[in-house]
Design an enzyme around this catalytic site. Structure first.
Site, PDB file in Angstrom:
ATOM      1  CG  ASP A   1      -2.062   0.971   1.160  1.00 45.78           C
ATOM      2  OD1 ASP A   1      -3.060   0.749   0.456  1.00 45.78           O
ATOM      3  OD2 ASP A   1      -1.919   2.002   1.846  1.00 45.78           O
TER       4      ASP A   1
ATOM      5  CG  ASP B   1      -6.223  -5.035  -3.745  1.00 48.02           C
ATOM      6  OD1 ASP B   1      -7.119  -4.275  -3.326  1.00 48.02           O
ATOM      7  OD2 ASP B   1      -5.010  -4.773  -3.627  1.00 48.02           O
TER       8      ASP B   1
ATOM      9  CG  HIS C   1      -5.667  -3.237  -0.277  1.00 53.73           C
ATOM     10  ND1 HIS C   1      -4.882  -2.952  -1.379  1.00 53.73           N
ATOM     11  CD2 HIS C   1      -5.286  -2.343   0.693  1.00 53.73           C
ATOM     12  CE1 HIS C   1      -4.087  -1.926  -1.103  1.00 53.73           C
ATOM     13  NE2 HIS C   1      -4.309  -1.557   0.144  1.00 53.73           N
TER      14      HIS C   1
END
Length: 295
Positions: free
Chosen positions: A116, A244, A274
């Protein structure tokens, strides 16, 4: 500057997270981090809106395989101090704070494991700010922001939601982006650092500071990192969750693969949302250890 420090009792009895943090002082703020094990260091960068707890399953496997795991809590997250002004947070400040920690720990030839927003931070440090600290990269469900990337309508809706929601529902965001059923006690652990709206400024800041045009803050540096990575020959392991909903495998994961010329294949994590470390953390730890041992 007003700073929120989450009370220690919020972190009692965390599931499968037996480690105690160390602390690094940076510009008057306390940055928490784990430093466990010996051997080659792996630096584990979390993103939005998580903290080092996200990596607990990965860390357990890597420690068992004989590696050293360093997992910072970014400023505004986890056990780290949390400035309450959203405007305080920036791409540069996040990079500078973690780079300061790695300098203090004298990390060299490490493995940067990024996810991320942790990708934008760790890849920048490893590619252009302090390349001597990283010998390899492991990247999962991440990307770089150059102001030229296309953001989906769903992401814009999420950004608008964050902008108007002072009491951000951190647990809900994590739960909704996982592909497996996350137990309530685990969701409570993700919420533990954030007991009040003022404690959530850092979590709210990340979506708002993502550059949407090349002239916006952070975009030029993101482009510099992307250009450096495309010319980089260090080994890369690239993994992506097949489910995701935030950064979908197709097309985002496939596009991110172009950043890493030495990542010959993209490893798909089945039943991975995710937050792939939450969904399939033990598998990810094993894949990392196997890759390090055999390449």
């Amino acid at each position: 500057m007003d700073v929120f420090r989450t009370p220690d009792d919020r972190f009692e009895n965390l599931p499968d997270y037996p480690w105690q943090p160390d602390y690094h002082e940076w510009e008057g703020l306390r940055l928490a981090y784990l430093d466990e094990g010996e051997g080659q260091p792996l630096v584990l960068f979390h993103g939005e809106p998580t903290w080092s707890f996200l990596y607990r399953k990965v860390i357990a496997v890597l420690l068992d395989k004989g590696y050293r795991c360093i997992a910072p809590d970014l400023i505004g997250f986890g056990r780290s101090d949390k400035p309450t002004d959203i405007g305080w947070y920036s791409y540069d400040r996040h990079v500078e704070s973690v780079a300061s920690l790695l300098e203090a720990l004298d990390v060299h030839d490490g493995v940067f494991v990024v996810h991320d927003w942790g990708g934008s931070l760790g890849l920048r440090i490893g590619a252009i700010e302090a390349p001597q600290r990283a010998a390899r990269f492991v990247a999962m469900d991440t990307g770089l922001f150059t102001g030229r990337q296309t953001m989906s309508e769903a992401w814009h809706a999420f950004r608008d939601f964050v902008a108007r929601t002072e009491d951000l529902p951190v647990g809900m965001l994590v739960k909704n982006a996982c592909a497996t059923d996350v137990p309530n006690e685990v969701i409570a652990a993700y919420e533990a650092p954030f007991p009040s709206p003022e404690s959530k400024a850092g979590a709210r800041a990340f979506p708002l500071m993502l550059p949407l045009a090349p002239e916006e803050p952070g975009a030029a540096k993101g482009q510099e990192v992307a250009d450096a990575l495309r010319a980089d020959r260090r080994p890369v392991l690239l993994m992506w969750g097949d489910s995701d909903p935030v950064l979908p495998l197709d097309p985002v994961g496939r596009k991110v693969q172009s950043l890493f010329p030495t990542a010959e294949t993209l490893t798909t994590i089945h039943d991975g949302g995710h937050f792939v470390q939450e969904d399939q953390g033990h598998e990810i730890g094993a894949l990392i250890a196997d890759w390090l041992a055999n390449t």
